[in-house]
Design an enzyme around this catalytic site. Sequence first.
Site, short mmCIF file in Angstrom:
data_model
loop_
_atom_site.label_atom_id
_atom_site.label_comp_id
_atom_site.label_asym_id
_atom_site.label_seq_id
_atom_site.Cartn_x
_atom_site.Cartn_y
_atom_site.Cartn_z
CD GLU A 173 -18.45 49.13 -23.50
OE1 GLU A 173 -16.84 48.60 -24.75
OE2 GLU A 173 -18.60 49.12 -22.60
CG ASN A 220 -21.26 46.74 -24.24
OD1 ASN A 220 -22.19 46.63 -24.53
ND2 ASN A 220 -20.13 47.35 -23.42
CE LYS A 268 -16.48 37.84 -23.56
NZ LYS A 268 -17.51 38.19 -24.22
#
Length: 262
Positions: free
Chosen positions: A161, A182, A54
């Site tokens: 998700e 999440n 990331k």
Amino acid sequence: MRWAHVPGVLGEIVRRRWEEVLPLVGSPLPEPPAVPSFGGALAEPGLSLIAEVKRKSPSQGDIAQLDPAQVARQYAEGGARAISVLTEPHYFAGSDQDLRKVRGAVNLPLLRKDFTVHPYQLAEARSLGASAALLIVAVLREETASFLEAAHQAGIEALVEVHDEAELEIALEAGATILGVNNRDLTTLEINLETAPRLGRLARQRGYSGLLVAESGYGRKEEIVPLEGLFDAVLVGTSLARSGSWRQAVEVLMGRGIFSQQ
């Protein structure tokens, strides 16, 4: 407008992704390589780590300038069981080439972390060497089941998700077998580490027997301890990517290695 129902930054991202993907639909894709099972890796004993490559995010801004292959190799050496690779270019500075590089560097299952708005992206992810792709219920809503079927047809696993109770019900009804919770509110971008345990317990109470993955906000060993025994895996991005010492960061987070007791 397609995806007009999706609010905030998430809505901006998916509408832009839709405009980029649509012209590609129907384009021929390379023959997909053989890949290891994402679900199989997460089902191994103990809490599995999905470590993320990331560079930046809307909530954190610039995180790290990194070489995806180097980082992935160190994640694997540290004990990560799967690698998540962001491929969205504008908000996360990722690319399909990042995924190709990671596929060439490690033998672990890879999650293509992107914003799936068309079934073509699932076949595309598989051709790039991903074992799994992300499906966000906040985006797909009642289309989640059809995208799950498209993933099955493409031969790729799906991490479905959710971040609230309503989305959890949609995911369960759709037949998700790998469920991600999440902790980040996708509208406000705020983190609440109580979200994953709460929704994880609720999923089990609803009779869910698949794999559970906790996502977002984790950076220290003590933060993931409450997940043990309830979740099968935790996905960690920012804190690992930013560390600069990726193998050591994985070992410390998961309580392994000579640094874990310091």
